[in-house]
Design an enzyme around this catalytic site. Structure first.
Site, short mmCIF file in Angstrom:
data_model
loop_
_atom_site.label_atom_id
_atom_site.label_comp_id
_atom_site.label_asym_id
_atom_site.label_seq_id
_atom_site.Cartn_x
_atom_site.Cartn_y
_atom_site.Cartn_z
N ASP A 47 2.42 2.05 0.63
CA ASP A 47 3.56 2.45 0.38
C ASP A 47 4.81 3.04 0.83
OD1 ASP A 47 3.51 4.26 2.83
OD2 ASP A 47 2.50 6.42 1.46
N SER A 48 4.54 1.49 1.50
CA SER A 48 5.99 1.00 2.09
C SER A 48 6.84 0.06 0.29
CB SER A 48 5.51 0.07 2.85
OG SER A 48 4.87 -1.46 2.45
N LYS A 116 -6.01 3.96 1.61
CA LYS A 116 -6.05 4.42 2.94
C LYS A 116 -5.38 5.68 3.12
CE LYS A 116 -1.77 2.46 5.15
NZ LYS A 116 -1.15 3.50 5.48
N GLU A 118 -3.14 8.28 5.79
CA GLU A 118 -2.45 9.06 7.16
C GLU A 118 -2.97 10.10 7.23
OE1 GLU A 118 1.41 9.03 7.31
OE2 GLU A 118 2.02 6.67 6.00
N GLU A 185 0.11 2.67 14.19
CA GLU A 185 1.44 2.52 13.90
C GLU A 185 2.08 3.51 14.54
OE1 GLU A 185 2.88 2.60 9.74
OE2 GLU A 185 4.72 2.12 10.91
O1 KIV Z 1 2.69 1.26 3.21
C1 KIV Z 1 2.56 0.71 4.41
O2 KIV Z 1 3.27 -0.61 4.20
C2 KIV Z 1 1.89 0.47 5.70
C3 KIV Z 1 1.58 -0.23 6.70
C4 KIV Z 1 3.15 -0.74 7.17
C5 KIV Z 1 0.85 -0.09 7.44
O3 KIV Z 1 1.03 2.03 5.52
#
Ligand code: KIV
Length: 321
Positions: A47-48, A116, A118, A185
């Site tokens: 989500d980056s 994934k 968090e 992280e």
């Molecule tokens: O959203 C993302 O790109 C991430 C990574 C930086 C681990 O969670």
């Protein structure tokens, strides 16, 4: 020959053999193909993308539909890599049912091989539920960007008293719940190494030192797409911002000077059609040569040498030939 897919079992086996796992974020099919060719093991549709693709200040505004859209593109481009779809903010926190349905969409519609999310122990029951339904889960602890407001910014975690124990307990809870890997992280290297040694599942570090089983970076950071962003944990392998500006400056200059397109980059009429025409039919021919005739989009019947694209392929498609 079709290469065999990296799976969650491959990753666990890599940890067992002491082989480091290479992971990168990826948001589209063109990059997915390139990263696959370089044998990146895991492509994270993170989500980056809210920050590097969409231009937001945080990852919070990203929606599930947007994640699905990017997952689909990456899944189309990657033949070998394991594709992870990030669950965006508020797509898994509201209820286990909602979380299950949303994770299912990332897999079913987005083509992700796993998801994934968090958080640590607080999401252990949810992780167990997703895994029981056949959806592999990668955990993510330490600096969790979706908790931006709770953490008071993007701050290194784990330095205060008791934090190392809490992080270790979170990692253990995720492993026990069935997570197949955990992103660590923005935590001190010593804590990341301790967690890595304590778990049988792989840890993937970002700003967590060299003691993890693998490393991940945001692709655009590694490529130097933003030359004003240089955090300590990023190694920049390219200066693409500079190179892109140079290339685009040259393109703009060529247009201004009339140097682009050249004769070799243009299409021409066949010799027997080159006779002068009345004004009206010249206008319609111009439209035709401009690509408005669907039956024969880039047919080159004229004198210019055939070049790539004369078969009608409009762009450099990421699909393999
Ligand atoms: O959203 C993302 O790109 C991430 C990574 C930086 C681990 O969670």
């Amino acid at each position: 020959m079709k290469t065999s897919r990296v799976t969650i079992h491959t990753l666990r086996e890599m940890k067992r053999r002491g082989e480091r796992i290479a992971m990168l974020t990826c948001y589209d099919a063109s990059f997915a193909r390139l990263l696959d060719e370089s044998h990146v093991d895991v492509l994270l549709v993170g989500d980056s993308l809210g920050m590097v693709i969409q231009g937001h200040d945080t990852t919070l505004p990203v929606t599930l539909d947007e994640m699905i859209y990017h997952c689909r593109a990456v899944a189309r481009g990657a033949e070998r890599a394991h594709v992870v779809g990030d669950m965006p903010f508020m797509s898994y926190q509201t209820s286990p049912e909602q979380a299950l349905a949303n994770a299912g969409r990332l897999v079913k519609e987005g083509g992700a091989h796993s998801v994934k999310l968090e958080g640590g122990a607080q999401h252990a029951a949810l992780v167990a539920r997703l895994v029981a339904c056949g959806i592999p889960v990668m955990g993510h602890i330490g600096l969790t960007p979706q908790s931006f407001h709770q953490l008071g910014g993007f701050k290194i975690q784990g330095r205060e008293n008791g934090a190392a124990e809490r992080l270790l307990a979170d990692a253990r809870a995720l492993e026990e719940a069935g997570a197949y890997a955990i992103v660590l992280e923005g935590i001190p290297a010593e804590i990341a190494s301790e967690i890595t040694a304590a778990l049988s599942i792989p840890t993937i570090g970002i700003g967590a030192g060299a003691g993890c089983d693998g490393q991940v970076l945001v692709l655009y950071d590694l490529l130097g797409m933003n030359d004003s962003f240089k955090p300590r944990f990023v190694r920049t392998y390219e200066k693409l911002a500079t190179r892109i500006r140079t290339a685009v400056d040259a393109y703009v200059a060529d247009i201004r000077d009339g140097a682009f397109p050249s004769e070799a980059e243009s299409f021409y009429l066949a010799p027997d059609k080159r006779a002068p025409r009345p004004a009206a039919s010249v206008a319609s021919l111009t439209a035709y040569v401009g690509g408005c005739a669907p039956e024969s989009p880039m047919d080159d019947g004229g004198a210019a040498p055939p070049a790539q694209g004369d078969d009608g392929t409009p762009y450099g498609s990421p699909k393999k030939p």
